[in-house]
Design a protein around this motif. Structure first.
Motif, PDB file in Angstrom:
ATOM      1  N   GLN A   1       0.840  -1.214   0.000  1.00 13.67           N
ATOM      2  CA  GLN A   1       0.000   0.000   0.000  1.00 13.67           C
ATOM      3  C   GLN A   1       0.870   1.259   0.000  1.00 13.67           C
ATOM      4  O   GLN A   1       0.603   2.241  -0.726  1.00 13.67           O
ATOM      5  N   GLU A  47       2.343   1.797  -3.432  1.00 13.55           N
ATOM      6  CA  GLU A  47       1.327   2.311  -4.365  1.00 13.55           C
ATOM      7  C   GLU A  47       1.084   3.820  -4.150  1.00 13.55           C
ATOM      8  O   GLU A  47       0.957   4.604  -5.104  1.00 13.55           O
ATOM      9  N   ILE A  48       1.022   4.287  -2.871  1.00 14.00           N
ATOM     10  CA  ILE A  48       0.806   5.721  -2.588  1.00 14.00           C
ATOM     11  C   ILE A  48       1.986   6.561  -3.109  1.00 14.00           C
ATOM     12  O   ILE A  48       1.825   7.651  -3.704  1.00 14.00           O
ATOM     13  N   MET A 106       4.021   5.763  -5.542  1.00  9.66           N
ATOM     14  CA  MET A 106       4.042   5.780  -7.006  1.00  9.66           C
ATOM     15  C   MET A 106       2.941   6.689  -7.560  1.00  9.66           C
ATOM     16  O   MET A 106       3.084   7.285  -8.620  1.00  9.66           O
ATOM     17  N   GLU A 107       1.816   6.760  -6.860  1.00 14.31           N
ATOM     18  CA  GLU A 107       0.745   7.659  -7.304  1.00 14.31           C
ATOM     19  C   GLU A 107       1.165   9.125  -7.190  1.00 14.31           C
ATOM     20  O   GLU A 107       0.734   9.997  -7.955  1.00 14.31           O
ATOM     21  N   GLY A 108       2.053   9.463  -6.249  1.00 18.70           N
ATOM     22  CA  GLY A 108       2.497  10.853  -6.076  1.00 18.70           C
ATOM     23  C   GLY A 108       3.516  11.279  -7.127  1.00 18.70           C
ATOM     24  O   GLY A 108       3.861  12.456  -7.202  1.00 18.70           O
ATOM     25  N   CYS A 109       4.044  10.380  -7.866  1.00 23.82           N
ATOM     26  CA  CYS A 109       5.029  10.676  -8.910  1.00 23.82           C
ATOM     27  C   CYS A 109       4.459  10.257 -10.246  1.00 23.82           C
ATOM     28  O   CYS A 109       4.165   9.070 -10.437  1.00 23.82           O
ATOM     29  N   GLU A 110       4.319  11.160 -11.170  1.00 22.57           N
ATOM     30  CA  GLU A 110       3.669  10.856 -12.439  1.00 22.57           C
ATOM     31  C   GLU A 110       4.515   9.939 -13.292  1.00 22.57           C
ATOM     32  O   GLU A 110       4.007   9.130 -14.058  1.00 22.57           O
ATOM     33  N   ALA A 167       6.604   7.633 -12.307  1.00 19.86           N
ATOM     34  CA  ALA A 167       7.099   6.468 -11.537  1.00 19.86           C
ATOM     35  C   ALA A 167       7.144   5.219 -12.392  1.00 19.86           C
ATOM     36  O   ALA A 167       8.027   4.369 -12.238  1.00 19.86           O
ATOM     37  N   ILE A 168       6.225   5.115 -13.322  1.00 21.10           N
ATOM     38  CA  ILE A 168       6.146   3.907 -14.155  1.00 21.10           C
ATOM     39  C   ILE A 168       6.862   4.141 -15.481  1.00 21.10           C
ATOM     40  O   ILE A 168       7.603   3.287 -15.965  1.00 21.10           O
TER      41      ILE A 168
END
Length: 919
Positions: free
Chosen positions: A176, A179-180, A182-186, A188-189
């Motif tokens: 979790q 995931e948080i 990675m969501e804060g960094c555009e 990240a993927i």
């Protein structure tokens, strides 16, 4: 082998989520070579499970199947047999030892090495490797890809296993957080490197902040150290105070230890006193016999009911005292030994007193019964009395003496007998033998007198009876008898010879009477009427009805008085066949220890056999007498005896009564069979008179008498099957001998003998409706019908003899092939010859011939069967049939001739009617 490993991995282990690590081709040691594969496998899922799997090729040979699997943790020992020499044999010790032979030593070594490595890696419990080379037992190297079948996307290398061990799976919270983040960094993927650099910079910032925080807390750490130093000083002061307190308590502890030791000694003393008191109370309560019980055992009155009850209670109390389970060490106490000796003396004294008293009771009852028996016998032999009338009066009461009062008096001692049986078996055994001796002689006299009366009533005569004048004088005989029963010790000693001598004297007249009755002349059934047979049946039934309750009552008394229900044992002297027969036993039994027998029923039956040893011979004598009087009496005896045997077997199939009656029933059945055989033999020996007509044969009438009597006797009887078999034998004998007599008959035509006798048999079977003879009834009817027809046809040939011969010739020509209308052209059978023959039989001549025929038939037939009108009516019908036949032949063979018989059918009817009426 590689192809086999691939096939096994694909077909067997992959579907079960298992990986094949090693394989060896083996067969069982010492048996025929049936190859299979041992496979070492591990599961792909955690926790890892290591197994040894046995794989066998199917019988068809087209696929492999998994046969059995063992967990590696269950393997205890691996035995390679030889660590130096090459040897393909090895053993695996699971719950049982499995012995294998590998196809090669190399495969065996590879397999054992794999087992060792799997054991080192996965199991805490280490396996014992015996006779295995040390070179095979080394650290597990990485397994190459070659150890796994190609085509499988799995890796079994050791490095892979370690990598799997180091990898730690993320938990839910960690997932979790990632995931948080990675969501804060555009990116990240899309840009993993930039994301990683960002995370690295943030980590450095956090590390720097952490170090600064630690440096800022140094002042607080110094304050904390000062507080710890002050706390240590306070602890040192508290320890000083505790030391002073401990010194003060040391003296108190010593005092308390002294008090505790003193209390322990007091408690131990109290415990010992309580235990001693408990032991004393136990001995006093369980080994103290009341004075009243002692007095009852020494002086108690064994003749009165109250005294018997007191002695019984005292004996039970004494037995309880003697059988008490003493605790360890009690038997070493002097007081206990003295008390036990006192109990033994009391037991011996009371057992001796009880045995003597019961012996006296036996003798008293035996004497009383003898007096009654002698009174009965002397009443029959008083001088001056009419012997016939006296016996007639006495024989009205065909009953046996009732022993119920004796049993009632003795049953009061039943509990004492049980006590004597458990405490002094030798005396119990002596009483048992004495009782049997007394009772056997008493019952022998009573039963013989009873059977003598029954024989007198059966024969209906008294002239054959002997007077009882040979008996000694009543008082002296009884005195001699009773004195012989007593001995100095109260036991039965020396009485056998005296009693036997008196028995011979008293029964001599009865034996002579029995023999005289059996020597009477032969009596046939024709000399006796139904009333005599009914009388015999009633007497025989009364005899059995008297014997049955007598035996049952005595058996019930023996069971209750001698307490056989609770003991499965039998005195040794009574198990000897010689002793039961009144002889001397082949061995002595003086130890007083009961000898085992099969069951309680065996003991009762053996005692009953000795007591009632005269019943079976007396019954056999009575049966012989009944058979001598009238052989048909065997029917009554078979039915009655069968019913009583059936009743006795329902109560107890192995009882004395059932066995004895069963033995006698065999004799009755033999007499019945002999009666049937005699009747058949009499049929065969029948001789007929050559000068008189035969009529109904004697054995046909006797069969009717037998069947009628048997049906009345065997109605609702248990032995109906025996009668049905006898019927079959008799009716076959009747059929054969009727035909034999008919063939030998000279005066009476054969057809008449057959017709009349089979008509009588058919009438008898129809009237009695015997189900087992339905086939014989139909056969008798058929024989009667056939011979009636034969006799009618044969007799009718005589009144119209020439006319019959003429038409027989006509039928013979037609049978030879001459056409019917051409017969008249034959010289011997032309119209003139026909008219000539017809003229010889005018109506007057026909009537005369029929009249002569009627007289002849009347001479042939017997009056008792009354078949004359039946035969005459059949002859009339046959004559009319022949007349119609003759007219038919004339119409076919002599058409248009105008030739007719000189008499008509109506004339025939008139002739036959007038002839029958005139006679």
């Amino acid at each position: 082998m590689t192809a086999i490993k691939h096939a096994l991995q694909r077909d067997i282990f992959t579907p079960n989520d298992e990986r094949l690590l090693s394989i060896v081709n083996v067969c069982k040691a010492g048996k025929k070579k049936k190859n299979c594969f041992l496979c070492a496998t591990v599961t792909t899922e955690r926790p890892v499970q290591v197994k040894v799997v046995k794989v066998k090729k199917s019988d068809k040979g087209d696929f492999y199947k998994r046969q059995i699997a063992w967990a590696l943790r269950d393997l205890a020992v691996v035995d390679a047999k030889d660590a130096i020499k090459e040897n393909p044999e090895f053993d695996l010790h699971f719950e049982k030892i499995y012995k294998w032979v590998a196809s090669s030593t190399a495969e065996k070594n590879t397999f054992i090495s794999c087992i060792w490595k799997l054991n080192q890696r996965y199991l805490r419990k280490k396996i014992d490797f015996v006779n295995v080379s040390s070179q095979l037992l080394e650290e597990l190297p990485k397994v190459t890809e070659e150890s796994v079948p190609s085509g499988e996307n799995q890796s079994v290398a050791g490095g892979d296993e370690e990598a799997v061990d180091e990898y730690q799976e993320l938990n839910a919270r960690e997932e979790q957080d990632i995931e948080i983040m990675m969501e804060g960094c555009e990116y990240a993927i899309s840009n993993a490197e930039a994301f990683a650099e960002k995370l690295s910079r943030e980590l450095q910032v956090l590390d720097g902040a952490n170090i600064q925080s630690i440096m800022a807390s140094e002042k607080q750490v110094n304050i904390l150290m000062q507080l710890l130093d002050e706390a240590l000083k306070e602890v040192d002061q508290i320890e000083l105070k505790l030391s002073s307190y401990e010194e003060m308590l040391q003296s108190v502890k010593e005092q308390m230890d002294q008090i505790s030791e003193s209390n322990h000694l007091i408690h131990l003393s109290n415990t010992n006193i309580v235990k001693l008191l408990s032991e004393i109370e136990f001995l006093v309560n369980h080994m103290d016999l009341a004075k009243g019980h002692i007095k009852a055992l020494q002086e108690g009155d064994l003749a009165s009911s109250r005294g018997i009850e007191a002695c019984t209670n005292a004996a039970d109390a004494l037995l309880q005292c003697m059988n008490v389970a003493l605790r360890p060490g009690h038997d070493m106490l002097l007081a206990v030994k003295q008390q036990q000796q006192r109990f033994s003396d009391l037991r011996e004294h009371f057992a001796r007193r009880l045995a003597n008293h019961l012996n006296n009771v036996f003798v008293q009852q035996f004497t009383q019964a003898l007096l009654q028996l002698y009174n009965r016998s002397y009443f029959l032999s008083v001088p001056g009395h009419d012997q016939s009338s006296t016996l007639a009066q006495h024989s009205v009461e065909l009953t046996l003496p009732n022993h119920h009062p004796f049993h009632r008096d003795l049953l009061r001692y039943a509990k004492l007998m049980e006590w004597l049986k458990s405490t002094d078996y030798a005396k119990y055994e002596g009483l048992t033998k004495n009782y049997m001796d007394y009772l056997s002689r008493l019952y022998e006299r009573e039963i013989k007198d009873f059977f003598e009366v029954a024989k007198i009533k059966m024969t209906g005569t008294t002239k054959e009876s002997k007077k009882f004048a040979t008996l000694p004088r009543k008082e002296s005989a009884v005195k001699q008898e009773t004195e012989s029963l007593h001995g100095s010790s109260g036991k039965l000693t020396g009485s056998t010879s005296s009693l036997n001598k008196l028995s011979v004297q008293s029964s001599g007249s009865r034996r002579s009477q029995s023999s005289s009755l059996l020597d009477m002349g032969n009596m046939s059934a024709s000399d006796l009427d139904v009333a005599d047979r009914t009388k015999f049946d009633k007497i025989f039934e009364q005899v059995l009805s008297e014997l049955e309750p007598l035996c049952l009552a005595e058996q019930d008394f023996i069971s209750k008085f001698f307490k056989l229900q609770q003991h499965q044992s039998l005195p040794g002297t009574m198990t000897e066949a010689e002793d039961l027969d009144g002889g001397t036993p082949s061995r002595q039994h003086n130890s007083g220890v009961p000898l085992p027998v099969s069951s309680e029923k065996d003991m009762i039956r053996q005692m009953m056999t000795k007591i009632f040893r005269c019943i079976e011979p007396e019954l056999n004598n009575l049966i012989a007498l009944g058979d001598k009087i009238d052989s048909f009496n065997s029917l009554y005896m078979l039915v009655k005896m069968s019913h009583h045997v059936w009743t006795a077997q329902n109560v107890d199939p192995a009882s004395f009564l059932s066995t004895t009656l069963g033995n006698v029933l065999v004799t009755v059945k033999r007499n019945f069979d002999k009666c049937i055989s005699n009747q058949i033999r009499q049929m065969e020996e029948v001789k007929i008179s050559k000068k008189s007509k035969v009529g109904i044969l004697p054995f046909v009438a006797e069969f009717e008498e037998f069947a009628g009597l048997a049906e009345s006797i065997f109605k609702n009887a248990e032995r109906r099957g025996d009668l049905d078999k006898a019927y079959t034998k008799l009716i076959r004998g009747v059929f054969v001998n009727v035909e034999k007599v008919a063939n030998e008959s000279q005066k009476t035509p054969r057809d008449v003998v057959m017709m009349e006798n089979f008509h009588h048999i058919f009438a008898t079977l129809s009237r009695l409706k015997i189900s087992c003879l339905e086939a014989e009834k139909k056969e008798a009817k058929q024989k009667y019908t056939d011979h009636l027809q034969s006799y009618v046809i044969y007799s009718l040939g005589q009144p119209l003899e020439k006319l019959n011969h003429f038409f027989e010739g006509v039928e013979a020509r037609v049978a030879q092939g001459i056409r019917e209308e051409e017969v008249s052209y034959q010289l011997a059978f032309n119209k003139q010859e026909l008219r000539k023959v017809i003229k010889e039989y005018p109506g007057k001549e026909v009537k005369k011939g029929l009249d002569n025929l009627y007289k002849k038939v009347d001479k042939h037939l017997c009056e008792e069967e009354n078949l004359l009108q039946v035969v005459w009516h059949s002859m009339q019908d046959e004559f009319i049939r022949q007349y119609k036949h003759f007219e038919g032949l004339i119409a076919r063979c002599y058409p248009g001739s105008g030739v007719t018989m000189e008499f008509t059918i109506q004339d025939i009817l008139d002739y036959c009617s007038s002839i029958a009426q005139s006679h």
